[in-house]
Design an enzyme around this catalytic site. Structure first.
Site, PDB file in Angstrom:
ATOM      1  N   HIS A   1      -5.415  -9.323   2.926  1.00 55.98           N
ATOM      2  CA  HIS A   1      -4.414  -9.538   3.957  1.00 55.98           C
ATOM      3  C   HIS A   1      -5.021  -9.824   5.321  1.00 55.98           C
ATOM      4  CE1 HIS A   1      -4.643  -5.012   5.087  1.00 55.98           C
ATOM      5  NE2 HIS A   1      -5.570  -5.253   4.191  1.00 55.98           N
ATOM      6  N   ARG A   2      -6.119  -9.145   5.662  1.00 58.45           N
ATOM      7  CA  ARG A   2      -6.685  -9.324   6.996  1.00 58.45           C
ATOM      8  C   ARG A   2      -7.379 -10.675   7.162  1.00 58.45           C
ATOM      9  NH1 ARG A   2      -4.818  -5.239   9.234  1.00 58.45           N
ATOM     10  NH2 ARG A   2      -4.860  -3.162   8.289  1.00 58.45           N
TER      11      ARG A   2
ATOM     12  N   LYS B   1       0.407  -6.632   1.703  1.00 61.92           N
ATOM     13  CA  LYS B   1      -0.314  -5.371   1.555  1.00 61.92           C
ATOM     14  C   LYS B   1      -0.041  -4.433   2.723  1.00 61.92           C
ATOM     15  CE  LYS B   1      -4.782  -3.665   0.058  1.00 61.92           C
ATOM     16  NZ  LYS B   1      -4.903  -2.458   0.889  1.00 61.92           N
TER      17      LYS B   1
ATOM     18  N   ASN C   1      -4.450  -2.223  -4.983  1.00 61.26           N
ATOM     19  CA  ASN C   1      -5.683  -2.269  -4.191  1.00 61.26           C
ATOM     20  C   ASN C   1      -5.517  -1.424  -2.929  1.00 61.26           C
ATOM     21  OD1 ASN C   1      -8.312  -2.964  -3.566  1.00 61.26           O
ATOM     22  ND2 ASN C   1      -7.774  -4.933  -2.662  1.00 61.26           N
TER      23      ASN C   1
ATOM     24  N   GLU D   1     -11.232  -4.677   1.064  1.00 59.68           N
ATOM     25  CA  GLU D   1     -10.513  -5.417   0.019  1.00 59.68           C
ATOM     26  C   GLU D   1     -11.357  -6.546  -0.557  1.00 59.68           C
ATOM     27  OE1 GLU D   1      -7.170  -3.337   2.140  1.00 59.68           O
ATOM     28  OE2 GLU D   1      -9.222  -3.980   2.531  1.00 59.68           O
TER      29      GLU D   1
ATOM     30  N   ASP E   1       0.816  -1.214   0.000  1.00 60.00           N
ATOM     31  CA  ASP E   1       0.000   0.000   0.000  1.00 60.00           C
ATOM     32  C   ASP E   1       0.854   1.270   0.000  1.00 60.00           C
ATOM     33  OD1 ASP E   1      -2.243  -1.576   0.023  1.00 60.00           O
ATOM     34  OD2 ASP E   1      -3.200  -0.530   1.694  1.00 60.00           O
TER      35      ASP E   1
ATOM     36  N   ASP F   1     -10.972  -2.609  11.149  1.00 61.52           N
ATOM     37  CA  ASP F   1      -9.916  -3.528  10.709  1.00 61.52           C
ATOM     38  C   ASP F   1      -9.598  -4.591  11.746  1.00 61.52           C
ATOM     39  OD1 ASP F   1      -9.700  -2.354   8.244  1.00 61.52           O
ATOM     40  OD2 ASP F   1      -7.961  -1.120   8.749  1.00 61.52           O
TER      41      ASP F   1
END
Length: 420
Positions: A374-375, A400, A96, A325, A54, A297
């Site tokens: 990623h999360r 990311k 992204n 995302e 990012d 998040d």
């Protein structure tokens, strides 16, 4: 572990996880400060910054816009700028990176020229219409035909005035306008449509970053701000460690009865996701209802932890997770149900996890689809600490925001078996 394979199987550790982990810098703060430094006059130095997909996209885009961005070491950026961004003949490709896309869309209005901003296939599904509409109301020629990127902005500078923005989908629309407004020709008043906002704590991060570089913003009640046309001054700034990354380590510590030193306590963070630590500490008696609106998040971390909770947990205030995302509500429900059918369900925009402590110690071979998110990858790795057979697909997507995630787990003694 630096370049993980197409999948990693997590081997549940036989002992508590104990050790020290150096967190990456905050993605949210790094990208705010990179852009503000690029809008400032002079040379700024950011230390403790995040180097990930990012922030790399943000830095690359700023270079295209005539800003000198140097990287003298693994956690620093040195930004030298004139106070004005220059037009780019080529489109800005932002992968992204949602923060980069939203922030630069507003900043492009200050450029005297046409800027095209685009991203990958995932970015082209992420809504940006409320920000584009707000820019149009400010007299900016901006267009996003699909209501998602690509976006075209024909900038002539911001003239000032008042604008109302719908921030129901993302607080980033407000942050984008706030940052750009300091470079307007006259004061800008920004108000929320209906007073609804996704995650107010991130607005506070934006205001703090602006102030660090000389920006002047005054609140107008609870749902508005007046930004003075001061521009920005170059500064030196330290980036705080990433609180969202900390949630995975707090949860790993709790699940294994370990002790993981991340260098600072939850109350030392300014980022809203740090509030999740108190909920993690309540495990296995997490509350029956968790409002995730101000710690969005952290919800994937909390949802996977809730799978082992002593009682069901309902997550509310999380509708915005559908436009991250990936659709994180759907992804969390789908992947938890891969582990055991009926473990999770969507109820409107709420997510209900039917916690079952008896999952601990079971062998339930499951390949977790991560949706290039990623999360999702990092959160479901936590399930693998207590359930044998959890296999994370596309583990490299953590680059990311946390490229060193798998290395961090390995350093604590977690065995990670790559596909061969």
């Amino acid at each position: 572990m630096t370049d993980p394979a197409s999948a990693l199987t997590i081997v549940p550790p036989e002992q508590p996880l104990v050790g020290r982990v150096v967190l990456p810098g905050s993605k949210s703060i790094t990208n705010r400060m990179l852009l503000i430094a690029a809008l400032a006059h002079g040379t700024s130095r950011l230390t403790g910054a995040l180097k990930s997909d990012d922030t790399i996209h943000m830095a690359a885009a700023l270079r295209q816009l005539g800003v000198a961005v140097e990287e003298p070491d693994a956690t620093s950026f040195v930004v030298t700028a004139t106070g004005e961004l220059q037009p780019s003949d080529a489109p800005l490709f932002l992968g992204n990176a949602g923060t980069a896309m939203r922030f630069l869309t507003a900043a492009a209005a200050t450029i005297r020229g046409t800027t095209v901003l685009d991203g990958d296939a995932h970015m082209r599904k992420r809504p940006i219409a409320p920000l584009v509409e707000a820019l149009r109301r400010m007299g900016v020629a901006a267009d996003a035909p699909t209501s998602c990127p690509p976006v075209t902005v024909a900038g002539t500078g911001l003239s000032g005035g008042r604008v109302v923005v719908d921030a129901g989908l993302s607080s980033q629309y407000v942050s984008a306008l706030l940052i750009a407004a300091a470079c307007a020709e006259a004061p800008v008043e920004i108000a929320l449509a209906g007073g609804d906002i996704g995650a107010r704590g991130y607005i506070d991060l934006t205001l703090a970053a602006m102030a660090r570089f000389g920006g002047e913003v005054a609140p107008m009640g609870e749902t508005g701000w007046r930004v003075e046309p001061t521009g920005y001054r170059a500064a030196e700034a330290m980036v705080e460690p990433d609180a969202s990354a900390a949630t995975y380590l707090w949860a790993a510590e709790t699940l294994t009865g370990g002790k993981i030193d991340i260098g600072l306590s939850a109350d030392r963070f300014s980022q809203p996701d740090a509030k999740a630590q108190a909920l993690i500490a309540a495990y296995p008696q997490m509350p029956a209802t968790i409002d995730g609106s101000q710690m969005q998040d952290a919800v994937p971390t909390l949802a996977v932890l809730a799978a082992f909770n002593a009682q069901p947990v309902r997550f509310t205030g999380i509708a915005n997770l559908r436009v991250k995302e990936c659709d994180r509500i759907r992804a969390l429900a789908t992947e938890l149900n891969r582990i055991r059918p009926g473990l999770a369900e969507e109820q409107g925009d709420d997510l209900v996890i039917h916690g079952d402590p008896d999952l601990v110690g079971q062998t339930l071979p499951t390949s977790i689809e991560t949706y290039a998110d990623h999360r999702i990858a990092m959160a479901f790795a936590l399930a693998g600490l207590k359930i044998a057979g959890i296999r994370i697909l596309d583990p490299g997507c953590v680059a990311k925001t946390y490229p060193g995630y798998w290395d961090a787990l390995a350093s604590l003694g977690v065995r990670l078996l790559p596909d061969t």
